[in-house]
Design a protein around this motif. Structure first.
Motif: not given
Lengths: 198, 198
Positions: A60-69, A148-154, A173-175
């Motif tokens: 489940s991490g792949i889709a929200p990370s795709f455009m970040a990378a 550098a940090g942790i990005g969290i969707v929920i 950083e949680s969205l």
């Protein structure tokens, strides 16, 4: 992130006080436009951090990370929950305990893809007790690389994950930060108002 | 797709006559720009097919499908290899035999996300014996929906998958077709020349 909170409100499903189901747009059916916006937001938040790799965990991490990378111009690495058949033994391994499933699983990343010069942005779909994030951090440290940090969707802000990570000095950083799940309804942290008594 | 074949040549690793390892850009570390180009190519190939859903299978199918769904303007669904905890029993299930792992695993898709009106593009990272694709086709048919075709990143043309799918009348679009893996080298189908004797 308003667009995400709206998706959670309209398309999420509160199964219990602990469980928010978001398989309509995040972890089974995927709203790719929303995931692209999420990825771009992570990239924006960490644009000054000199990120060289984005690290997430399957699936489940792949889709929200795709455009970040993509936006940061870095490779995306997804940690494996199961060692693949073609994976050799040159892997970083960390054990992750799942409170939900009450079991411990190893996550692995090939040593080929992280090294001491890397500055890593970790992304995951949920932050609850923080065990998956701590496992990914452990792997980055095994490589001698920098988190550098942790990005969290929920983020489930009523659980300990953020506290644990911040105590160790990590930027989180949680969205969307969920304060409470109750009677089928989601309350976000930034919706809490301070009520003053006269 | 020349960009993909170049990645396979330069960054792939031929482990044996049967096994091509592409964890440098496809199924562990992900080259998101290449995956975006792959997704856009699938979208171009099926642009006239009236696709309403893109269906893949976790985990390695997600990255190459992401931009296909985005470009086609459809949701992406990834079939689960393991039922998730929040998944209820309203699921389509199909059994997929893996010749490589010599085991049968169920793949599942929630009934919420496919229905009789859907026109589905199936995408997967590899086509070998076609068993995963046939499982996904089975699920689409359980929903009463239509399979528009199958998009494959890397086809092992020396195995039976394409033959099986074409015999059943399916359109198969593979972006790289591997004729042979031998002595560390990859030969693609379109590199075969007809040698005439004098």
């Amino acid at each position: 992130m308003e667009q995400l909170k709206q998706a959670i409100r309209e398309r999420g499903n509160v199964l219990s006080d602990q469980v928010l189901k978001v398989d309509t747009f995040l972890n089974h059916q995927v709203d790719v436009n929303l995931m692209a916006a999420i990825g771009e937001e992570f990239a924006r938040l960490f644009s000054e951090s000199g990120i060289t790799k984005v690290l997430t965990i399957e699936s489940s991490g792949i889709a929200p990370s795709f455009m970040a990378a993509s936006t940061l111009g870095t490779p995306l690495i997804f940690a494996r929950k199961k060692k693949s058949l073609t994976m050799n033994n040159d892997v970083f391994v960390s054990s992750v305990y799942s409170f939900t499933k009450q079991e411990t699983n190893d996550i692995t990343v090939s040593k080929d893809f992280l090294d001491a010069g890397d500055v890593v942005l970790i992304i995951d779909d949920f932050l609850a007790n923080g065990q998956a994030a701590l496992g990914l951090i452990d792997i980055v440290h095994q490589a001698g690389a920098h988190v550098a940090g942790i990005g969290i969707v929920i983020e489930k802000s009523f659980q300990d994950g953020r506290k644990l990570l911040e105590e160790q000095g990590y930027r989180v950083e949680s969205l969307a930060r969920v304060h409470q799940l109750s009677e089928g309804r989601v309350t976000f942290v930034d919706e809490l108002t301070t009520t003053k008594t006269k």
